[in-house]
Enzyme design. Structure first.
Site, PDB file in Angstrom:
ATOM      1  N   HIS A 239     -33.164 -15.714   3.787  1.00  0.00           N
ATOM      2  CA  HIS A 239     -33.648 -15.967   5.146  1.00  0.00           C
ATOM      3  C   HIS A 239     -35.108 -15.578   5.279  1.00  0.00           C
ATOM      4  O   HIS A 239     -35.432 -14.431   5.582  1.00  0.00           O
ATOM      5  CB  HIS A 239     -32.802 -15.175   6.144  1.00  0.00           C
ATOM      6  CG  HIS A 239     -31.344 -15.483   6.057  1.00  0.00           C
ATOM      7  ND1 HIS A 239     -30.519 -14.918   5.108  1.00  0.00           N
ATOM      8  CD2 HIS A 239     -30.561 -16.313   6.791  1.00  0.00           C
ATOM      9  CE1 HIS A 239     -29.289 -15.381   5.260  1.00  0.00           C
ATOM     10  NE2 HIS A 239     -29.282 -16.229   6.268  1.00  0.00           N
TER      11      HIS A 239
ATOM     12  N   HIS B  99     -35.101 -20.629   9.386  1.00  0.00           N
ATOM     13  CA  HIS B  99     -34.178 -19.482   9.430  1.00  0.00           C
ATOM     14  C   HIS B  99     -33.703 -19.089   8.038  1.00  0.00           C
ATOM     15  O   HIS B  99     -33.762 -17.922   7.657  1.00  0.00           O
ATOM     16  CB  HIS B  99     -32.975 -19.824  10.321  1.00  0.00           C
ATOM     17  CG  HIS B  99     -31.824 -18.876  10.161  1.00  0.00           C
ATOM     18  ND1 HIS B  99     -31.775 -17.666  10.813  1.00  0.00           N
ATOM     19  CD2 HIS B  99     -30.706 -18.948   9.397  1.00  0.00           C
ATOM     20  CE1 HIS B  99     -30.659 -17.035  10.463  1.00  0.00           C
ATOM     21  NE2 HIS B  99     -29.985 -17.796   9.608  1.00  0.00           N
TER      22      HIS B  99
ATOM     23  N   GLU C  82     -14.869   0.284  23.116  1.00  0.00           N
ATOM     24  CA  GLU C  82     -14.336   0.696  21.813  1.00  0.00           C
ATOM     25  C   GLU C  82     -15.260   0.309  20.666  1.00  0.00           C
ATOM     26  O   GLU C  82     -15.471   1.084  19.735  1.00  0.00           O
ATOM     27  CB  GLU C  82     -12.947   0.064  21.577  1.00  0.00           C
ATOM     28  CG  GLU C  82     -11.876   0.481  22.573  1.00  0.00           C
ATOM     29  CD  GLU C  82     -11.940  -0.299  23.876  1.00  0.00           C
ATOM     30  OE1 GLU C  82     -12.722  -1.291  23.971  1.00  0.00           O
ATOM     31  OE2 GLU C  82     -11.211   0.074  24.827  1.00  0.00           O
TER      32      GLU C  82
END
Ligand SMILES: Cc1ncc(C[n+]2csc(CCOP(=O)(O)OP(=O)(O)O)c2C)c(N)n1
Ligand SMILES: [Mg+2]
Length: 665
Positions: free
Chosen positions: A35, A266, A413
């Site tokens: 990338h 990208h 959580e």
């Protein structure tokens, strides 16, 4: 695209940043994957950060008071490798970079904790890094409250991408950080408006600045290619009273002739033509992987910048009355008094034989642990009274006040588990946190990373089966034990009584290279270990709890079902069927025992029955194809727990019937 800046700061920054860009595109091209876009887009920001602000010393990568730099957008790993290499971190060579993404290189596809000094945490699953960083920033403040500015006063910088901020976990992380006023946390958001599918406008229209402001952050837009602007912003952030977000407007793949600003930048190898074009645009005429001397020397000088700061810190530490305590905190060894105290506790339990839920037994163990170990930091995702995680005298951590030892994580959580990772990675504290076991699913990606990294975090997962009763199948875990056992390098403990609970806590704390799950009951359980032994019998993962000469049957059980196995054994004895009971509090530890021990515990020649109020997945390993299983075959049901056990046929009578079936098989 401005490429030849006239301003000296801008020119120098751009030139240094181009070394990062070149290494990133050359390494990706050599690997034929990777990338390049993010490293090339954020190179200017990273150069100003490392060049002028980040407190670090590559000659001592573990210096406790260093600033932490977390590359949350882990796909841009080449940016981190280039920075570590150029600033002179040990363990990374140009050959490693040339072999980016190859098995023998520490420069893995995504940054992996432990592969190289300077990789503060494993990133790649988007959103995790920023949430880990919240834990690091929290640990910094907690230790600062104990040891003062002279020993602990550093920042946590995060480089985050669009993907990081779209992930749900970022909401938990951001709101927790904002609430707690983690003013030393600075997020550099790569606001490039591009993700894999194309423009972020395809899927998102959030006003990120307003989003962070709403969560209590200070925020600012920054031109991510303007050195002076980045500099001013980072200067301003140094004295912020809240966490800071910079939305850094950048061009993904800055320098690429055709791919810049598009999703094509990208990932993937850009190809020779694109790279040649980039070399022209960036005015970087050097061969692949070649860094000209002046730039190499400049980056080395950046790497040398922090040495004075570290020397000054060492001097302060040498003169500090807290030095020894600080070193003890950082070392993170379990105090001898905790180990001894847990053995004493076992003795007391065996003598008093309470009928108690293992969640309550866990609290009792924690009373001993927390009293003797000032660096444990507890918490719960809004289930403190249910998880029994808050022991006597633990004071809450509050916004801006980090002197306490207990964190109300809120109903977060995932954020909790990730923050605990960050705290463990930061070092100096031993985090544990609770929720209902069924919601381990909400925390699972962070648990998985803890296991992958090999760090010590303890999850207090109560309400571990249909035994929680009335809350019903939404709250009753059935597949969770199997799912958690499936994660490599995670120890799943399911103690059968208060004695085993104390033993499992001792084991979890002593294991510095592994996270642990405590699967604990809501319902009361009898004390089964009524004869005290100093030895930690749970340490081998499974052991014969009740033996019988010439046993024909072995009953294997964990947690709350061990009691049922013992009852069934008595019923079988009444019918002259000799059975032994094996308690299996931790499968993973049992798997590590030698063959002789495992064989002896498994009871060769006996018919085998596995008993666990959960699905059978995994049990065939112990009971074989001829064994019988007493447990769950689907979701649970709402009702008083004894009725629910009866309803699903998890009873001593059912175990007797299963034993007879197994004997016939
Ligand atoms: C949790 C998670 N989901 C999906 C991916 C795969 N993935 C890698 S990068 C990316 C998004 C890229 O967009 P952005 O984060 O803006 O990075 P940029 O392209 O700007 O470098 C995705 C979906 C991932 N790494 N983690
Ligand atoms: Mg992006």
């Amino acid at each position: 695209m401005s490429t030849a800046p006239s301003d000296p700061l801008q020119a120098k920054t751009r030139h240094f940043a181009n070394a990062l860009r070149a290494l990133a595109m050359d390494a990706v091209e050599a690997a034929k994957s990777g990338h390049p876009g993010m490293p090339m887009g954020m190179a200017d920001v990273a150069t100003v950060l490392f060049g002028c602000f980040l407190k670090f010393d590559p000659s001592s990568p573990d210096w406790p008071d260093r600033d932490r730099f977390v590359l949350s957008a882990g796909h841009g790993s080449m940016l981190l490798y280039a920075l570590l290499y150029l600033t002179g971190y040990p363990g990374i060579t140009i050959d490693n970079i040339k072999r980016f993404r190859k098995l023998d290189s520490p420069c893995a596809g995504h940054p992996e904790y432990g592969h190289l000094p300077g990789i503060e945490t494993t990133t790649g699953p988007l959103g995790q890094g920023i949430a880990h960083a919240v834990g690091m920033a929290l640990a910094e403040r907690i230790l600062n409250a104990r040891f003062g500015d002279e020993l602990v006063d550093h920042k946590t910088y995060v480089l985050a991408s669009d993907g990081d901020l779209m992930e749900g976990i970022s909401h938990e992380a951001i709101s927790l950080a904002g609430h707690l006023k983690l003013s030393k946390l600075i997020v550099l958001y790569d606001d490039n408006h591009i993700s894999i599918d194309g423009s972020t406008s395809l899927s998102d229209s959030t006003n990120t600045i307003e989003r962070f402001q709403a969560a209590g952050w200070n925020t600012c837009h920054v031109d991510g290619h303007d050195a002076a602007n980045i500099m001013r912003a980072l200067e301003w952030a140094q004295t912020s009273d809240r966490p800071v977000l910079f939305a850094c407007k950048t061009i993904i793949g800055f320098g690429f002739p055709t791919r810049a600003g598009t999703q094509k930048a990208h990932s993937d190898a850009p190809g020779a033509e694109e790279i040649a074009g980039a070399r022209k645009i960036l005015n970087w005429p050097y061969d692949p992987f070649v860094i000209p001397d002046d730039v190499a020397a400049g980056w080395r000088a950046i790497g040398a910048r922090g040495a004075a700061s570290r020397t000054a810190w060492l001097k302060r530490k040498a003169e500090s009355a807290h030095a020894a305590a600080f070193d003890t905190a950082i070392a993170g060894e379990v105090p001898a008094a905790v180990t001894a105290g847990l053995i004493e506790l076992k003795k007391k339990i065996s003598a008093e034989k309470p009928s108690v839920a293992t969640r309550k037994a866990s609290e009792t163990a924690l009373e001993v642990i927390n009293a003797q170990w000032p660096y444990t930091i507890g918490g719960s995702a809004d289930l403190t009274p249910s998880n029994n995680t808050k022991t006597k005298g633990l004071i809450d951590i509050a916004p801006g006040d980090f002197s306490g030892r207990y964190i109300h994580y809120g109903i977060r959580e995932h954020g909790m588990a990730a923050a605990m990772n960050g705290m463990a990675l930061h070092r100096g504290i031993m985090p544990y946190g609770g929720t209902f076991m069924v919601f381990s699913d909400y925390a699972r990606p962070a648990i998985r990373l803890a296991a992958l990294m090999g760090i010590r975090v303890v999850y207090v997962m109560t309400h571990d089966s249909i035994g929680l009763g009335e809350d019903g199948p939404t709250h009753q875990p059935v597949e969770h034990l199997a799912a958690l056992r499936a994660i490599p390098n995670l120890n799943v403990y399911r103690p059968a009584d208060a004695v085993e609970t104390a033993e499992c806590w001792a084991l979890a704390l002593a294991d510095k290279k592994r996270p642990s799950i405590m699967a604990l009951t809501r319902q009361n359980l009898s004390t089964l270990r009524t004869v005290h032994s100093d030895e930690n019998l749970s340490a081998k993962g499974a052991y014969e709890l009740v033996g019988t000469p010439n046993a024909k049957v072995t009953l294997f059980a964990t947690g709350s079902e061990v009691e049922l196995a013992i009852k069934a054994r008595e019923l079988l004895a009444a019918e002259n069927i000799a059975a032994r009971v094996v308690s299996m509090p931790c499968w993973e530890l049992f798997e590590q025992q030698n063959e002789t021990y495992r064989e002896a515990v498994l009871g060769p020649g006996t018919a085998k029955v596995g008993i666990e109020a959960a699905i059978s997945l995994g049990w065939d390993r112990y009971i074989g194809k001829d064994g019988a299983f007493v447990g769950m075959h689907g979701f649970g049901a709402s009702g008083p727990y004894k009725d629910v056990y009866l309803h699903f046929g998890i009873t001593a009578d059912a175990i007797v019937a299963a034993a007879k079936r197994a004997l016939k098989a």
